[in-house]
Design an enzyme around this catalytic site. Structure first.
Site, PDB file in Angstrom:
ATOM      1  N   ASP A 109     -12.613 -34.531  -9.425  1.00 40.84           N
ATOM      2  CA  ASP A 109     -13.013 -35.821  -9.990  1.00 40.84           C
ATOM      3  C   ASP A 109     -13.015 -35.684 -11.499  1.00 40.84           C
ATOM      4  OD1 ASP A 109     -13.761 -38.494 -10.059  1.00 40.84           O
ATOM      5  OD2 ASP A 109     -15.900 -38.053  -9.969  1.00 40.84           O
ATOM      6  N   SER A 110     -13.113 -36.825 -12.189  1.00 37.78           N
ATOM      7  CA  SER A 110     -13.063 -36.793 -13.648  1.00 37.78           C
ATOM      8  C   SER A 110     -14.396 -36.424 -14.274  1.00 37.78           C
ATOM      9  CB  SER A 110     -12.620 -38.166 -14.183  1.00 37.78           C
ATOM     10  OG  SER A 110     -13.538 -39.172 -13.814  1.00 37.78           O
ATOM     11  N   CYS A 156     -16.638 -46.203  -6.237  1.00 37.21           N
ATOM     12  CA  CYS A 156     -16.437 -45.140  -7.226  1.00 37.21           C
ATOM     13  C   CYS A 156     -17.500 -44.095  -6.951  1.00 37.21           C
ATOM     14  CB  CYS A 156     -16.567 -45.691  -8.646  1.00 37.21           C
ATOM     15  SG  CYS A 156     -16.586 -44.424  -9.943  1.00 37.21           S
ATOM     16  N   THR A 157     -17.115 -42.833  -6.887  1.00 36.56           N
ATOM     17  CA  THR A 157     -18.099 -41.811  -6.529  1.00 36.56           C
ATOM     18  C   THR A 157     -19.207 -41.678  -7.571  1.00 36.56           C
ATOM     19  OG1 THR A 157     -16.588 -40.126  -7.443  1.00 36.56           O
ATOM     20  CG2 THR A 157     -16.550 -40.480  -5.062  1.00 36.56           C
ATOM     21  N   HIS A 158     -18.938 -42.022  -8.824  1.00 30.91           N
ATOM     22  CA  HIS A 158     -20.010 -42.034  -9.823  1.00 30.91           C
ATOM     23  C   HIS A 158     -21.106 -43.034  -9.446  1.00 30.91           C
ATOM     24  CE1 HIS A 158     -17.420 -39.750 -12.615  1.00 30.91           C
ATOM     25  NE2 HIS A 158     -18.502 -39.561 -13.331  1.00 30.91           N
ATOM     26  N   CYS A 184     -12.440 -39.114  -5.722  1.00 27.32           N
ATOM     27  CA  CYS A 184     -12.362 -40.183  -6.715  1.00 27.32           C
ATOM     28  C   CYS A 184     -11.500 -41.288  -6.128  1.00 27.32           C
ATOM     29  CB  CYS A 184     -11.738 -39.649  -8.004  1.00 27.32           C
ATOM     30  SG  CYS A 184     -11.330 -40.928  -9.213  1.00 27.32           S
ATOM     31  N   ASN A 185     -12.027 -42.502  -6.091  1.00 29.06           N
ATOM     32  CA  ASN A 185     -11.287 -43.627  -5.549  1.00 29.06           C
ATOM     33  C   ASN A 185     -10.036 -43.929  -6.368  1.00 29.06           C
ATOM     34  OD1 ASN A 185     -13.208 -45.152  -3.366  1.00 29.06           O
ATOM     35  ND2 ASN A 185     -14.410 -44.131  -4.937  1.00 29.06           N
TER      36      ASN A 185
END
Length: 249
Positions: free
Chosen positions: A7-8, A177-179, A69-70
């Site tokens: 992920d970012s 969004c995983t965040h 991450c989507n």
């Protein structure tokens, strides 16, 4: 063989946490902080960059790659599967279909790049009884990444995003969004919406496709591009989120 999550930033750690809750394994987490958020990149730039990240993780012994991450999934997973046909990929998509079982319309919280993809549009139903609302959440992941675990500014930003839809008959919110998973409890407490996240589905799919040898021991190795201080911060956050010991890759 190891399982690697990409992920970012820290968003994908919400998926790693669920994986550890189900069953421990030998996991690598790659926090791609220098390219956060992925939604700010062009589709080609993101695809080219993630190909380099996947190659690095493959060289480190990863045989299963979870795009936690989507946005990365929507833009790149088909390209990566074709390029790395010897690896197993698991993607992350907004859990639109499970949200259909709830009364009311559906509010999808996702990045603009995710929403723009055909892969996402195929998830939307033609059921005329449902309306889908897709507000601009472009700054939300940045605020969560910057301030975690202190998310008051992100919560205020979320309130502004949600406000126009409070009178529109929304019954469920999809975490796209995983965040945004770190705001899930806040949404549940503040609003009367059902909240649907795709993380559980990602983990179930992971345990279906990953070889048993990936789960021989419990270990979380962390990799991050950037400076040493960023690596230390990532380690602190990973311990807090996942509740396990961590080590640098």
């Amino acid at each position: 063989m190891k399982i690697a999550f990409i992920d970012s930033g820290i968003g994908g750690l919400s998926v790693v946490k669920k994986a550890f809750e189900k069953r421990g394994g030998e996991f690598i987490y790659y926090a791609d902080g220098d390219y956060m958020p992925y939604g700010a990149l062009t589709e080609k730039a993101l695809s080219d960059h993630l190909a380099k990240v996947v190659q690095r993780l493959k060289d480190e012994g990863a045989g299963v790659i979870v795009l936690a991450c989507n946005t990365a999934t929507a833009v790149c997973i088909d390209f990566l599967r074709e390029k790395f046909c010897d690896l197993v990929f698991v993607g992350t998509e907004p859990a639109v279909k499970p949200a259909l079982c709830f009364d009311g319309d559906i509010l999808v919280l996702a990045t603009p790049l995710t929403l723009a993809q055909k892969r996402f549009s195929r998830l939307l139903t033609s059921d005329k009884a449902k309306a889908f609302y897709t507000p601009d959440c472009s700054r939300l992941a940045y605020l969560i990444e910057r301030d975690f675990p202190y998310l008051k500014e992100a919560e205020r930003a979320l309130d502004k995003i949600v406000a126009p839809y409070l009178c529109k008959g929304v019954g469920a919110v999809v975490i796209g969004c995983t965040h945004y998973a770190y705001l899930e409890e806040y949404i549940k407490k503040r609003y009367a919406f059902k909240v649907v996240s795709g993380a559980g589905g990602v983990v179930r799919q992971l345990f279906k496709v990953a070889p048993s040898e990936c789960f021989s021991q419990e270990k979380l190795l962390l990799a991050k591009n950037g400076d040493v201080s960023g690596q230390k911060l990532l380690e602190e956050r990973a311990r807090l989120i996942c509740g396990v010991d961590v080590a640098p890759l």
